[in-house]
Write a protein that holds these residues in place. Structure first.
Motif, PDB file in Angstrom:
ATOM      1  N   GLY A 181       0.829  -1.212   0.000  1.00 60.98           N
ATOM      2  CA  GLY A 181       0.000   0.000   0.000  1.00 60.98           C
ATOM      3  C   GLY A 181       0.855   1.250   0.000  1.00 60.98           C
ATOM      4  O   GLY A 181       1.997   1.252  -0.483  1.00 60.98           O
ATOM      5  N   ASN A 182       0.329   2.325   0.569  1.00 61.07           N
ATOM      6  CA  ASN A 182       1.030   3.621   0.571  1.00 61.07           C
ATOM      7  C   ASN A 182       2.423   3.514   1.172  1.00 61.07           C
ATOM      8  O   ASN A 182       3.357   4.165   0.702  1.00 61.07           O
ATOM      9  CB  ASN A 182       0.231   4.647   1.382  1.00 61.07           C
ATOM     10  N   MET A 183       2.552   2.712   2.205  1.00 61.70           N
ATOM     11  CA  MET A 183       3.845   2.561   2.881  1.00 61.70           C
ATOM     12  C   MET A 183       4.629   1.363   2.323  1.00 61.70           C
ATOM     13  O   MET A 183       5.828   1.453   2.068  1.00 61.70           O
ATOM     14  CB  MET A 183       3.634   2.357   4.389  1.00 61.70           C
ATOM     15  N   GLY A 184       3.940   0.220   2.201  1.00 65.11           N
ATOM     16  CA  GLY A 184       4.621  -1.017   1.827  1.00 65.11           C
ATOM     17  C   GLY A 184       5.273  -0.950   0.458  1.00 65.11           C
ATOM     18  O   GLY A 184       6.394  -1.454   0.279  1.00 65.11           O
ATOM     19  N   HIS A 206       3.513  -8.990  -2.663  1.00 63.96           N
ATOM     20  CA  HIS A 206       2.134  -9.509  -2.719  1.00 63.96           C
ATOM     21  C   HIS A 206       1.166  -8.519  -2.108  1.00 63.96           C
ATOM     22  O   HIS A 206       1.462  -7.886  -1.096  1.00 63.96           O
ATOM     23  CB  HIS A 206       2.049 -10.850  -1.981  1.00 63.96           C
ATOM     24  N   ASP A 207      -0.012  -8.428  -2.722  1.00 64.55           N
ATOM     25  CA  ASP A 207      -1.078  -7.583  -2.180  1.00 64.55           C
ATOM     26  C   ASP A 207      -2.392  -8.122  -2.725  1.00 64.55           C
ATOM     27  O   ASP A 207      -2.414  -8.787  -3.764  1.00 64.55           O
ATOM     28  CB  ASP A 207      -0.885  -6.118  -2.634  1.00 64.55           C
ATOM     29  N   LEU A 208      -3.487  -7.831  -2.003  1.00 62.74           N
ATOM     30  CA  LEU A 208      -4.799  -8.266  -2.493  1.00 62.74           C
ATOM     31  C   LEU A 208      -5.164  -7.492  -3.765  1.00 62.74           C
ATOM     32  O   LEU A 208      -5.941  -7.970  -4.580  1.00 62.74           O
ATOM     33  CB  LEU A 208      -5.874  -8.022  -1.423  1.00 62.74           C
ATOM     34  N   SER A 231       3.380  -3.363  10.356  1.00 63.21           N
ATOM     35  CA  SER A 231       2.087  -2.683  10.494  1.00 63.21           C
ATOM     36  C   SER A 231       1.988  -2.041  11.874  1.00 63.21           C
ATOM     37  O   SER A 231       2.656  -2.470  12.808  1.00 63.21           O
ATOM     38  CB  SER A 231       0.939  -3.696  10.362  1.00 63.21           C
ATOM     39  N   THR A 232       1.120  -1.025  12.011  1.00 63.48           N
ATOM     40  CA  THR A 232       0.819  -0.470  13.336  1.00 63.48           C
ATOM     41  C   THR A 232      -0.404  -1.202  13.865  1.00 63.48           C
ATOM     42  O   THR A 232      -1.497  -1.054  13.314  1.00 63.48           O
ATOM     43  CB  THR A 232       0.511   1.042  13.247  1.00 63.48           C
ATOM     44  N   ILE A 233      -0.220  -2.003  14.911  1.00 62.95           N
ATOM     45  CA  ILE A 233      -1.327  -2.797  15.456  1.00 62.95           C
ATOM     46  C   ILE A 233      -1.277  -2.756  16.987  1.00 62.95           C
ATOM     47  O   ILE A 233      -0.338  -2.208  17.575  1.00 62.95           O
ATOM     48  CB  ILE A 233      -1.291  -4.272  14.948  1.00 62.95           C
ATOM     49  N   LEU A 248      -6.860   8.407  13.945  1.00 64.18           N
ATOM     50  CA  LEU A 248      -7.970   7.951  14.785  1.00 64.18           C
ATOM     51  C   LEU A 248      -7.761   6.478  15.173  1.00 64.18           C
ATOM     52  O   LEU A 248      -7.989   6.094  16.329  1.00 64.18           O
ATOM     53  CB  LEU A 248      -9.276   8.134  13.992  1.00 64.18           C
ATOM     54  N   LYS A 249      -7.312   5.673  14.210  1.00 71.82           N
ATOM     55  CA  LYS A 249      -7.032   4.257  14.510  1.00 71.82           C
ATOM     56  C   LYS A 249      -5.965   4.158  15.600  1.00 71.82           C
ATOM     57  O   LYS A 249      -6.113   3.412  16.575  1.00 71.82           O
ATOM     58  CB  LYS A 249      -6.536   3.535  13.244  1.00 71.82           C
ATOM     59  N   ASP A 250      -4.894   4.943  15.463  1.00 67.01           N
ATOM     60  CA  ASP A 250      -3.794   4.850  16.432  1.00 67.01           C
ATOM     61  C   ASP A 250      -4.218   5.341  17.814  1.00 67.01           C
ATOM     62  O   ASP A 250      -3.803   4.792  18.840  1.00 67.01           O
ATOM     63  CB  ASP A 250      -2.570   5.633  15.926  1.00 67.01           C
ATOM     64  N   MET A 255       3.155  -5.465   5.864  1.00 66.64           N
ATOM     65  CA  MET A 255       2.830  -4.045   6.096  1.00 66.64           C
ATOM     66  C   MET A 255       1.348  -3.889   5.786  1.00 66.64           C
ATOM     67  O   MET A 255       0.959  -3.491   4.689  1.00 66.64           O
ATOM     68  CB  MET A 255       3.700  -3.157   5.193  1.00 66.64           C
ATOM     69  N   LEU A 256       0.514  -4.233   6.773  1.00 65.50           N
ATOM     70  CA  LEU A 256      -0.932  -4.350   6.579  1.00 65.50           C
ATOM     71  C   LEU A 256      -1.659  -3.283   7.392  1.00 65.50           C
ATOM     72  O   LEU A 256      -1.081  -2.680   8.302  1.00 65.50           O
ATOM     73  CB  LEU A 256      -1.374  -5.761   6.997  1.00 65.50           C
ATOM     74  N   PRO A 257      -2.955  -3.054   7.099  1.00 65.67           N
ATOM     75  CA  PRO A 257      -3.630  -1.917   7.751  1.00 65.67           C
ATOM     76  C   PRO A 257      -3.757  -2.021   9.275  1.00 65.67           C
ATOM     77  O   PRO A 257      -3.406  -1.076   9.982  1.00 65.67           O
ATOM     78  CB  PRO A 257      -5.019  -1.902   7.090  1.00 65.67           C
ATOM     79  N   ALA A 258      -4.296  -3.126   9.805  1.00 71.98           N
ATOM     80  CA  ALA A 258      -4.666  -3.133  11.231  1.00 71.98           C
ATOM     81  C   ALA A 258      -4.548  -4.544  11.832  1.00 71.98           C
ATOM     82  O   ALA A 258      -4.248  -5.506  11.123  1.00 71.98           O
ATOM     83  CB  ALA A 258      -6.095  -2.614  11.377  1.00 71.98           C
TER      84      ALA A 258
HETATM   85  P1  NAD Z   1      -2.625   0.989   2.955  1.00 66.69           P
HETATM   86  O1  NAD Z   1      -4.077   0.750   3.230  1.00 66.69           O
HETATM   87  O2  NAD Z   1      -2.238   1.980   1.904  1.00 66.69           O
HETATM   88  O3  NAD Z   1      -1.908  -0.410   2.582  1.00 66.69           O
HETATM   89  C1  NAD Z   1      -2.227  -1.649   3.109  1.00 66.69           C
HETATM   90  C2  NAD Z   1      -2.180  -2.683   1.993  1.00 66.69           C
HETATM   91  O4  NAD Z   1      -2.364  -3.981   2.542  1.00 66.69           O
HETATM   92  C3  NAD Z   1      -3.280  -2.475   0.946  1.00 66.69           C
HETATM   93  O5  NAD Z   1      -2.675  -2.348  -0.328  1.00 66.69           O
HETATM   94  C4  NAD Z   1      -4.126  -3.749   1.061  1.00 66.69           C
HETATM   95  O6  NAD Z   1      -4.651  -4.179  -0.194  1.00 66.69           O
HETATM   96  C5  NAD Z   1      -3.099  -4.734   1.586  1.00 66.69           C
HETATM   97  N1  NAD Z   1      -3.647  -5.907   2.267  1.00 66.69           N
HETATM   98  C6  NAD Z   1      -4.592  -5.956   3.245  1.00 66.69           C
HETATM   99  N2  NAD Z   1      -4.769  -7.235   3.653  1.00 66.69           N
HETATM  100  C7  NAD Z   1      -3.919  -8.001   2.899  1.00 66.69           C
HETATM  101  C8  NAD Z   1      -3.636  -9.402   2.847  1.00 66.69           C
HETATM  102  N3  NAD Z   1      -4.240 -10.282   3.642  1.00 66.69           N
HETATM  103  N4  NAD Z   1      -2.720  -9.828   1.945  1.00 66.69           N
HETATM  104  C9  NAD Z   1      -2.086  -8.958   1.132  1.00 66.69           C
HETATM  105  N5  NAD Z   1      -2.320  -7.628   1.148  1.00 66.69           N
HETATM  106  C10 NAD Z   1      -3.217  -7.159   2.022  1.00 66.69           C
HETATM  107  O7  NAD Z   1      -1.988   1.379   4.357  1.00 66.69           O
HETATM  108  P2  NAD Z   1      -0.570   2.117   4.614  1.00 66.69           P
HETATM  109  O8  NAD Z   1      -0.769   3.599   4.649  1.00 66.69           O
HETATM  110  O9  NAD Z   1       0.453   1.521   3.708  1.00 66.69           O
HETATM  111  O10 NAD Z   1      -0.309   1.684   6.132  1.00 66.69           O
HETATM  112  C11 NAD Z   1       0.118   0.383   6.489  1.00 66.69           C
HETATM  113  C12 NAD Z   1       0.402   0.348   7.971  1.00 66.69           C
HETATM  114  O11 NAD Z   1       1.418   1.306   8.288  1.00 66.69           O
HETATM  115  C13 NAD Z   1      -0.817   0.729   8.837  1.00 66.69           C
HETATM  116  O12 NAD Z   1      -0.835  -0.096   9.981  1.00 66.69           O
HETATM  117  C14 NAD Z   1      -0.561   2.183   9.196  1.00 66.69           C
HETATM  118  O13 NAD Z   1      -1.167   2.560  10.426  1.00 66.69           O
HETATM  119  C15 NAD Z   1       0.953   2.202   9.291  1.00 66.69           C
HETATM  120  N6  NAD Z   1       1.577   3.518   9.044  1.00 66.69           N
HETATM  121  C16 NAD Z   1       1.130   4.321   8.040  1.00 66.69           C
HETATM  122  C17 NAD Z   1       1.741   5.563   7.840  1.00 66.69           C
HETATM  123  C18 NAD Z   1       1.263   6.492   6.740  1.00 66.69           C
HETATM  124  O14 NAD Z   1       1.690   7.652   6.729  1.00 66.69           O
HETATM  125  N7  NAD Z   1       0.452   6.026   5.796  1.00 66.69           N
HETATM  126  C19 NAD Z   1       2.818   5.958   8.655  1.00 66.69           C
HETATM  127  C20 NAD Z   1       3.284   5.097   9.643  1.00 66.69           C
HETATM  128  C21 NAD Z   1       2.647   3.863   9.823  1.00 66.69           C
END
Ligand code: NAD
Length: 297
Positions: A11-14, A31-33, A96-98, A246-248, A65-68
């Motif tokens: 995602g945005n970070m991964g 890999h990503d969904l 991930s941040t969990i 908000l999640k954090d 590096m997953l959402p939650a």
């Molecule tokens: P995001 O939603 O952009 O990316 C998450 C990715 O995980 C998505 O592409 C989603 O399709 C994928 N995914 C979900 N379940 C999956 C599975 N079972 N298999 C494969 N892929 C799967 O989120 P993000 O912004 O990249 O954030 C990721 C983590 O990093 C979060 O926990 C967030 O709190 C933390 N974080 C984010 C930031 C930020 O600025 N965005 C900063 C620090 C920490």
């Protein structure tokens, strides 16, 4: 082994993190969904396979590096999860941040199957992920940390061993609760000065050199026009979203309840971001809380 690293969650970070590993010369299977995210990764030089299970079986390092919390539990646990399919020689790193409780639960399940697992959440946002300048706060054994450090150094510049499993997530939760509070406090102070006719730029400059000094004043001013590169000057786009903050803060409050801690300002900050999100601001940068504090006429 063909793939040194399997990276799950582009995602945005991964995505930028995984691409930095590729640039460092490692063979990374991403890999990503979402197929579109995988395509961005392969376009950037990464590899992938439709057979995730065989990639897991071959990997030396598996990074998620997953959402939650719930996504991490489902990725690691169960019959088709990482713990069932990977080689126990592989080192597992969840960035991930969990919830710290979830990190400890998954790490304990990993240990039972013979794996070493680290929680390694990050700070530094998408800019830091792209630039490879993230801060990693890591929980887990010293031995696993020593193996992971050179890999994490390819994605970040400050790598801290915080303690045992869950300690990385605990530091992350404390840091982000403080950041959420600081953003609101700083916004209030700037609004108060503006209500007195102060130029927000002058006010911010002076406070940044006085005892109210903090990271928000130094690099992330919430008032549009004060800092050219801050999200506030780009209509609160990019940066760190209100809903992620908000999640954090939700994680901080769960943790506060379960540990019997007293966090009145964290609780107030969570409520304010919740109200702000419900006005439709969930996708804006979290510094947009500044808009909620506008002077009444
Ligand atoms: P995001 O939603 O952009 O990316 C998450 C990715 O995980 C998505 O592409 C989603 O399709 C994928 N995914 C979900 N379940 C999956 C599975 N079972 N298999 C494969 N892929 C799967 O989120 P993000 O912004 O990249 O954030 C990721 C983590 O990093 C979060 O926990 C967030 O709190 C933390 N974080 C984010 C930031 C930020 O600025 N965005 C900063 C620090 C920490």
């Amino acid at each position: 082994m063909n793939n040194e690293v399997v990276f799950i969650g582009l995602g945005n970070m991964g995505l930028p993190m995984a691409l930095n590993l590729v640039r460092s010369g490692l063979t990374v299977s991403g890999h990503d969904l979402l197929p579109a995210s995988v395509e961005k990764f392969t376009t950037g030089g990464g590899t992938t396979t439709t057979n995730l299970q065989s990639a897991l079986a071959e990997a030396k390092i598996i990074i998620t590096m997953l959402p939650a919390s719930r996504h991490v539990e489902s990725a690691y646990l169960g019959d088709t999860g990482i713990l069932a399919k990977a080689n126990p020689q592989a080192l597992l790193i969840d960035c991930s941040t969990i919830a710290p409780e979830t990190a400890r639960k998954v790490a304990a399940a990993a240990r039972e199957k013979g794996f070493d697992m680290l929680d390694a959440p990050v700070s530094g946002g998408t800019g830091g992920a792209t630039a490879g300048t993230l801060t990693f706060m890591v929980g887990g054994s010293q031995q696993a940390f020593a193996i992971a450090k050179p890999i994490l150094e390819k994605m970040g510049k400050a790598i801290f061993h915080a303690g045992e499993s869950g300690a990385g997530q605990t530091v992350k939760v404390c840091n982000n609760m403080l950041l959420g509070i600081l953003m609101i406090g700083t916004s209030e102070a700037i609004r108060l000065g503006m209500a007195n006719g102060m130029d927000p730029k002058v006010l911010s400059e002076v406070m940044a050199k006085s005892s109210g000094r903090n990271w928000v004043l130094e690099v992330y001013n919430p008032c549009p026009g004060v800092m050219e590169n801050a999200p506030a000057s780009k209509e609160y786009s990019g940066g760190f979203g209100v809903d992620l903050m908000l999640k954090d803060l939700g994680l901080a409050m769960e943790n506060s309840l379960s540990t019997g801690s007293s966090t009145p300002l964290g609780s107030l900050a969570r409520n304010l971001y919740d109200i702000h999100s419900k006005t439709g601001a969930g996708g804006l940068d979290f510094s947009s809380i500044f808009n909620m504090l506008a002077k009444s006429n």
